[in-house]
Design a protein around this motif. Structure first.
Motif, PDB file in Angstrom:
ATOM      1  N   ALA A  45      -9.087  -5.309  -2.070  1.00  0.00           N
ATOM      2  CA  ALA A  45      -7.187  -5.765  -2.521  1.00  0.00           C
ATOM      3  C   ALA A  45      -7.367  -6.549  -0.796  1.00  0.00           C
ATOM      4  N   PRO A  74      -2.620  -3.179  -9.664  1.00  0.00           N
ATOM      5  CA  PRO A  74      -3.845  -2.034  -9.016  1.00  0.00           C
ATOM      6  C   PRO A  74      -4.825  -1.848  -9.346  1.00  0.00           C
ATOM      7  N   THR A 120      -7.489   5.249  -3.292  1.00  0.00           N
ATOM      8  CA  THR A 120      -8.093   5.895  -1.739  1.00  0.00           C
ATOM      9  C   THR A 120      -7.591   6.966  -1.398  1.00  0.00           C
ATOM     10  N   SER A 154      -1.686  -1.291  -3.803  1.00  0.00           N
ATOM     11  CA  SER A 154      -3.131   0.278  -3.571  1.00  0.00           C
ATOM     12  C   SER A 154      -1.811   1.096  -3.496  1.00  0.00           C
ATOM     13  N   VAL A 160       0.590  -1.020  -0.015  1.00  0.00           N
ATOM     14  CA  VAL A 160       0.333   0.382  -0.181  1.00  0.00           C
ATOM     15  C   VAL A 160       1.589   0.867   0.574  1.00  0.00           C
ATOM     16  N   PRO A 179      -8.048  -0.450  -5.615  1.00  0.00           N
ATOM     17  CA  PRO A 179      -9.132  -0.870  -4.759  1.00  0.00           C
ATOM     18  C   PRO A 179      -8.004  -1.019  -2.914  1.00  0.00           C
ATOM     19  N   LEU A 180      -8.551  -0.169  -2.397  1.00  0.00           N
ATOM     20  CA  LEU A 180      -7.767  -0.687  -1.435  1.00  0.00           C
ATOM     21  C   LEU A 180      -9.143  -1.935  -0.892  1.00  0.00           C
ATOM     22  N   THR A 231      -2.955   5.204  -1.879  1.00  0.00           N
ATOM     23  CA  THR A 231      -3.533   5.700  -1.202  1.00  0.00           C
ATOM     24  C   THR A 231      -3.344   7.098  -1.066  1.00  0.00           C
TER      25      THR A 231
END
Length: 324
Positions: free
Chosen positions: A67, A61, A108, A82, A25, A63-64, A84
């Motif tokens: 994931a 990749p 995100t 991800s 992340v 989206p959090l 952020t």
């Protein structure tokens, strides 16, 4: 942008999918229109673009929220990553979003709601005050600091770093009071366009990006009474849910160092408020054994593609199953 052909297999080996999956992340705060010597840690649009292009080419990749769910279910693909962003700067919408859309990378955005629609965080006030000060000496001995000789950019950057470090862990009210005292040395007004507007947050969501909470006023949670910390977290969640008309399920701890910036009691608050996951700034990579309310992240400081890739690969070796 193409690097060595063996990078994808190597990344898959270090960051496999399924039961042994690992999730990297990345943390960003801003993406600048051009390099800024007083913001050396923030990428400009050109650097951010090649970083996202490399993620899109060599990694997966996600989206959090997806994931985290797939990490729990042990269905995460290899090379999962991800992206952020913390705080809610307007350049996230104006500069980062078009690049993310063009290269097909989701992200995100964790929003400190108290700064929407014209607000300024205390650290930005310090940076911009020092930027605007005329050349010469800045005497802050009355604040318990030094006399700073502001002759060039290096002088200003050194002064900024020392002042920010001194103010960061002061109690919130005292920090704001001292920040206000320092900004009075500069007689220029600050623009109201540094942080996102409420409309821009909605536009980010409408563009398919995720929105998460980041408290209301971005305090050091560990410095607050538990009731105040809970109010900070709950207020940001409620305001974003009212703004977006949907649940907000992701949270980022301000500053994010476990045991220093937030405590185990704050992890409990995020669980009680029905967040599905929360992220820290503890360096490392997450696995299915990681605490979903204390997921590790790292900042990609690198200025060249090769170093950026090495950092991503190296990070994949640093599994964090527990924090604190």
């Amino acid at each position: 942008m193409v690097l060595g052909g063996g990078l994808r297999p190597l990344a898959s080996l270090l960051a496999p999918g399924g039961k042994r999956a690992r999730l990297s992340v990345l943390i960003y705060h801003r993406v600048l229109a051009a390099p800024d010597a007083l913001l050396p840690g923030e990428p400009d649009a050109m650097r951010f673009r090649w970083q996202m292009e490399l993620l899109a080419r060599y990694f997966n990749p996600l989206p959090l929220s997806e994931a985290v769910r797939r990490l729990r279910e042990e269905t995460l693909p290899p090379r999962a990553v991800s992206v952020t962003f913390d705080d809610g700067y307007a350049d996230n919408m104006e500069i980062a979003l078009p690049i993310l859309q063009q290269v097909g990378v989701p992200a995100t955005f964790f929003i400190a709601t108290g700064y929407l629609d014209g607000g300024w965080m205390w650290n930005d006030k310090i940076i911009e005050t020092l930027r605007r000060m005329p050349n010469g000496d800045l005497d802050l001995t009355d604040m318990g600091l030094d006399v700073y000789s502001l002759v060039n950019t290096a002088d200003r950057l050194a002064a900024i770093e020392q002042i920010l470090a001194w103010l960061k862990y002061l109690p919130g009210e005292e920090r704001e009071r001292r920040t206000q005292a320092l900004t009075q040395h500069c007689h220029e007004s600050f623009p109201r366009s540094l942080m996102m507007t409420s409309i821009q947050v909605r536009q980010l969501r409408q563009a398919g990006m995720e929105i998460g909470a980041h408290t209301h006023s971005h305090p050091i949670l560990a410095s607050l009474e538990q009731a105040s910390a809970e109010q900070e977290i709950a207020t940001s969640k409620a305001r974003l849910e009212d703004l977006l008309g949907e649940p907000v399920r992701l949270f980022a701890y301000p500053n994010g160092k476990p045991g220093k910036d937030y405590l185990q009691e704050h992890v409990g608050i995020t669980q009680n408020l029905n967040f599905e996951a929360a992220v820290s700034t503890a360096w490392g990579v997450a696995s299915s054994r990681s605490d979903p309310w204390q997921l590790p992240r790292f900042t990609p400081w690198d200025r060249t593609p090769s170093r950026f890739m090495v950092r991503l690969l190296w990070n994949s070796c640093n599994e964090k199953t527990s924090i604190g």
